[in-house]
Design an enzyme around this catalytic site. Sequence first.
Site: not given
Length: 253
Positions: A144, A157, A161
């Site tokens: 991402s 998060y 990533k």
Amino acid sequence: MARKLLGKVAIVTASTDGIGFAIARRLGQDGAKVMISSRKQENVDHAVQTLKKEHLDVEGVVCHVGKTSDRTNLVEKTVERFGGIDILVSNAAVNPYFGPMMKIKEDAWDKIFDINVKATFLLCQETVPHIIKRGSGSIVLVSSIAGYVPLSLLGPYGVSKTALFGLAKAMVPELAQSKIRVNVLAPGIIKTKFSEALWKNEGAYKMALQQIPLGRMAEPEECAGTVSFLASDDSSYITGETILVTGGMTARL
């Protein structure tokens, strides 16, 4: 379509909607036999039925990538149904926490890294022997833009990533000996259920667009062609790279 993946077999995790579904559809359109997976049977059934109506060679199986038995079943069912594995697209990810990074609880942190990083590696580990049997292959990890630029209230998060960039780099030297390439897709702000908090809120939507030089959010299909390229012989000399599909958003580590 060029059918550049004709004869290839692909696994795509979390592929019943959003980016994963778009990738599965494109790989199928380009000639691959595709095993779709998701945590819920009804979602798997719906996705498989949809793509079979488009005359694509797909099957589906329930797979919670955090469960060892589910990962093993996904690999075994793919080999049983299609005869082998050439391509793995690891797309499954979770984000159970939204808020200040310093307030996250340990169980939420563990879940993010268990699914987004640990399960990704373990699935690669289980899939690689089957790809080796085919002589060569391709692994694509879906990361991402958050791995480069931490998004507000999505800190953990984003760290998970970022870890996928390192995971890919670490696997490259070893897997290159077996003619397996490993690359990463880093989508920007894509219009999916995961990002609906951005595009359903007018204020957040306008702020997000200010970060995107192309002035719009992408559709999931705009990630799919890149993955098909990375899975095909068109990228036969590309490994260890990350391709950003961000509409021009600035990103660097």
